[in-house]
Design an enzyme around this catalytic site. Sequence first.
Site, PDB file in Angstrom:
ATOM      1  N   LEU A   1       0.819  -1.212   0.000  1.00  0.00           N
ATOM      2  CA  LEU A   1       0.000   0.000   0.000  1.00  0.00           C
ATOM      3  C   LEU A   1       0.851   1.261   0.000  1.00  0.00           C
ATOM      4  O   LEU A   1       0.420   2.302  -0.487  1.00  0.00           O
ATOM      5  CB  LEU A   1      -0.930   0.012   1.223  1.00  0.00           C
TER       6      LEU A   1
ATOM      7  N   ASP B   1       0.217  13.697  16.426  1.00  0.00           N
ATOM      8  CA  ASP B   1       0.417  13.758  14.976  1.00  0.00           C
ATOM      9  C   ASP B   1      -0.939  13.737  14.269  1.00  0.00           C
ATOM     10  O   ASP B   1      -1.113  13.066  13.260  1.00  0.00           O
ATOM     11  CB  ASP B   1       1.287  12.599  14.503  1.00  0.00           C
TER      12      ASP B   1
END
Length: 765
Positions: A22, A155
Amino acid sequence: MAKTSLQPAPNTLAQFEIVRRLGAGGMAEVFLAKKRGAEGTFKLLVVKRILPTHGTSRRFRTMFVEEAQLATRLNHPNIVQVYEFFDGGDEGQLLAMEFVEGPDLGMLMSSAKAKGTRIPPWVGAWIIGEAAKGLNYAHDKKDEGGAPLEIVHRDVSPQNILLSFEGGVKIADFGIASAKMFVEEQGVLKGKFGYMSPEQARGEKVDRRSDLYALGVILWEVLTGRPIHGGLGGEALLDIVRSGYVEPPTTYRELPHELESIVMKALEPRKEDRYATGRELASAVSRALLVKQELVDAATLEATLTQLVTRENTRPGSNRPEAPSNASAPELAPASVMASEVEGASNRTQAAAPFAKSVIDSASEIENPSSVAAGVKQTEPPPSRRSSPAVGPREVRHVAVVTLHLHGVDELIAKDRALGERAIERMRTMLGDIAYKRGMRLWIWMSDTEAHSVAGLTTNPTHAAADAAYLALDTHEALEGMNDDLPLAIGASIGIVRGIASGTRDPQGNLIRYRLHDPVAYLAEVIWQATPLHRTWVAGGVYRLVRREFRWGDAPTLKLESAGGIDNIPATMRIYALERSLSREERLAEMLNLSSDLVGRDIEKADLHSAYHQAVVGGGSGGAVTCRAVVGEMGIGKTALAATFLAELPPNTRVVRVECSPVKMEVPFNAVAELLRDALGLTGEEPFEDVVTLLARAGGGSAQGDSTHPMLARMAELATNKPLGAGDDDDPHYLRKMITTGLRMLLAAIAMEQPLVVLVEGLHW
């Protein structure tokens, strides 16, 4: 900049069949994978592994382990599920997580911009509200003893907000999250500059309000369709972020006053002036939607995605090209849907049936897979059209049957059928993810409110009782989190009984073509009907195996009646109320308080005392070392025997304990680190230099210690859980020998002062 060269995607990684890569970033690479389970099932998931270039770095390995430890604790519909973590040896450290089919929010924003439009403002606000719910759950997460973990994501960015084509919103990548159980250093910047809070950009200690600031930045950009600080980058971007200066979004676009107020409150420079919790932010969005009479839900998001994003084929065998090798960290936020696959399965649930009969029927090899949870799909030919896999001999196992009864579902459907049906589907997916995480087979749904699952059918059945108990606790917690979105609360009553299953073992170690032996189905039905709302009742057979791992409450003894055709039914069944798991400290305290009255264990206890006497007086002036291993089935009293022996030792004896665990068995030198901390009396939060000094003093060295000494430095890194990276290039065999030698010297120094007993619990791990 030159692109990072990647090897072709492997066909397999450990027990995972790789479908395709991916993406890959600076630290890890991510694959779409398939994992086969018992009874012809398999699951599509995402496998994340450290890149081979970093696989030998203790610093990166430790970061990866911390991510796994943190993420596997989280069970919420707005957080990407992390299922398991293990070390694949030469194949690297692997993290298996949910695969969500759909774009991340950054991709949706880019797609909208490419089409010359923006995400509808109220849809964007609803997405942020859903993300806030997931963050609030993580922020409020507590440990086994009820103390806050103080998790901060650090994050939060559009790439870490994943959107499923079914209208779900999930926060991904707690990879650099900080929690109280991990060391956090001030002055170290982690995260993307543009989404940092002012205090985070200044390198100060952050809390949950820093994550909420990041959500405010994302909402600002969704509403305006542009970066919050224009084209700034590098030090210029960092400087303006530190200042806290933000222009109102209406500078660039006309917006409802309610939305601008939400954005600007989330972006207050002083954290004291922002929303205090994610729940407050989510509530503010909900109130604004209500005031403006805007109806936004999962179906609205699904329609928006259909308009703005082309749905890609994510089925196994897709020819979709791999992501570029220099992709900007998709490995930290893989779009993530878990697909539960059963060969030949229908998406209908079986009609309600007598519970005991349904347990027995579903225990056989799946001939009528319609009894399996809804939402499954056929992707391979049925078994009759392909060769049968090789199977092993017949096998008998102890298993645990978990029964689930949902309360409030019928009332919710009566109030709002569409909402109720969506809630049921969402609930089943979430509970299925939790069961998979705990190593159990799929939930078998007899109706919208009744289901059961069996622990102990997969490769490692030894922890079936504990897996079942943890599944119950996680289920209650997940349902509580889901209720934030519902007008009527849904709760569960859960029962757990122990029984015997016999069947055939497949090459992977899963038990297939199995059947449950009487009277487990009958006992499961009895406890299922008796357990009250919001409680978990556990039968005595399970309780005896896990009694020292959990906190228990009172429950009545159930009277049992004879059942036609079933023999060996006792007159009563002793029940215990499962409350919560115990922390390590609580388990040690429980062990110290165990009764010293052991029946029939005098010989084993005498042998332990003989070994102690031999070590203390039988080795001459230099002392001696003796070892004993207490082995046997779970629940036979090994812990009680060890506790009684320790309680009878002379008062001058020093006892050092370390508990091995299947959860932490993949953490490099985890047992050594715990043993070091216990031997030195550390909590793990002490400064590195202080631990170096303490190690030197304990080992007979100087009072100051030398932090440049390789042995002291490596041991201090383990004790403080603060890898400095100085020894990342050390040969693994040299590192292992150095740590082993240092540990031996430390224990020898302690034993020279007083008799020493080292107790290692769970040594088989």
